[in-house]
Design a protein around this motif. Structure first.
Motif, PDB file in Angstrom:
ATOM      1  N   VAL A  21       0.673  -0.965   0.059  1.00 11.19           N
ATOM      2  CA  VAL A  21      -0.027  -0.036   0.011  1.00 11.19           C
ATOM      3  C   VAL A  21       0.888   1.257  -0.008  1.00 11.19           C
ATOM      4  O   VAL A  21       0.726   2.280  -0.768  1.00 11.19           O
ATOM      5  N   MET A  22       1.737   1.357   0.857  1.00 11.48           N
ATOM      6  CA  MET A  22       2.881   2.526   0.698  1.00 11.48           C
ATOM      7  C   MET A  22       3.581   2.749  -0.636  1.00 11.48           C
ATOM      8  O   MET A  22       3.716   3.659  -1.043  1.00 11.48           O
ATOM      9  N   GLY A  23       3.999   1.540  -1.226  1.00 10.60           N
ATOM     10  CA  GLY A  23       4.444   1.644  -2.446  1.00 10.60           C
ATOM     11  C   GLY A  23       3.355   2.127  -3.715  1.00 10.60           C
ATOM     12  O   GLY A  23       3.548   3.044  -4.369  1.00 10.60           O
ATOM     13  N   LEU A  24       2.060   1.755  -3.424  1.00 14.84           N
ATOM     14  CA  LEU A  24       1.194   2.381  -4.372  1.00 14.84           C
ATOM     15  C   LEU A  24       0.947   3.772  -3.986  1.00 14.84           C
ATOM     16  O   LEU A  24       0.521   4.633  -5.023  1.00 14.84           O
ATOM     17  N   LEU A  25       0.870   4.080  -2.759  1.00 11.65           N
ATOM     18  CA  LEU A  25       0.707   5.453  -2.259  1.00 11.65           C
ATOM     19  C   LEU A  25       2.127   6.244  -2.866  1.00 11.65           C
ATOM     20  O   LEU A  25       1.620   7.729  -3.231  1.00 11.65           O
ATOM     21  N   ILE A  26       2.986   6.013  -2.779  1.00  8.28           N
ATOM     22  CA  ILE A  26       4.066   6.636  -3.254  1.00  8.28           C
ATOM     23  C   ILE A  26       3.889   7.111  -4.921  1.00  8.28           C
ATOM     24  O   ILE A  26       4.355   8.069  -5.189  1.00  8.28           O
ATOM     25  N   LEU A  27       3.681   5.970  -5.515  1.00  4.71           N
ATOM     26  CA  LEU A  27       3.532   6.155  -7.025  1.00  4.71           C
ATOM     27  C   LEU A  27       2.264   7.046  -7.446  1.00  4.71           C
ATOM     28  O   LEU A  27       2.309   7.832  -8.164  1.00  4.71           O
TER      29      LEU A  27
END
Length: 91
Positions: A21-27
């Protein structure tokens, strides 16, 4: 015969989900900055997290928002890896 299956997630699975989720939020912040940080969110948790990110961006800059999210992502990833490794050692 009646074996009850535990459908609860293990802690390492929850941390892995947090990592993703954090990776998707960064993207999403990278590609859709205005929609993610400036749009009003209807939920209380979303508003609180959005206010934290807005504060960091206004006070320090956008690169610190990426750093903050990357730090959370790193912590979740390490916890997921350690939990998964301990699970394999128990079996």
């Amino acid at each position: 015969m009646n074996k009850k299956i535990n459908k609860d997630w293990e802690p390492w699975q929850e941390n892995l989900l947090g990592f993703i989720v954090m990776g998707l939020l960064i993207l999403s912040i990278y590609f859709l900055h205005d929609d993610v940080l400036l749009k009003e969110d209807p939920g209380t948790r979303g508003k609180a997290f959005q206010q934290i990110l807005n504060y960091i961006e206004n006070k320090f800059g956008l690169e610190y928002v990426y750093g903050f999210l990357s730090l959370i992502m790193l912590i979740a990833g390490v916890k997921a890896y350690r939990g998964y490794s301990k699970r394999d050692n128990r079996n």
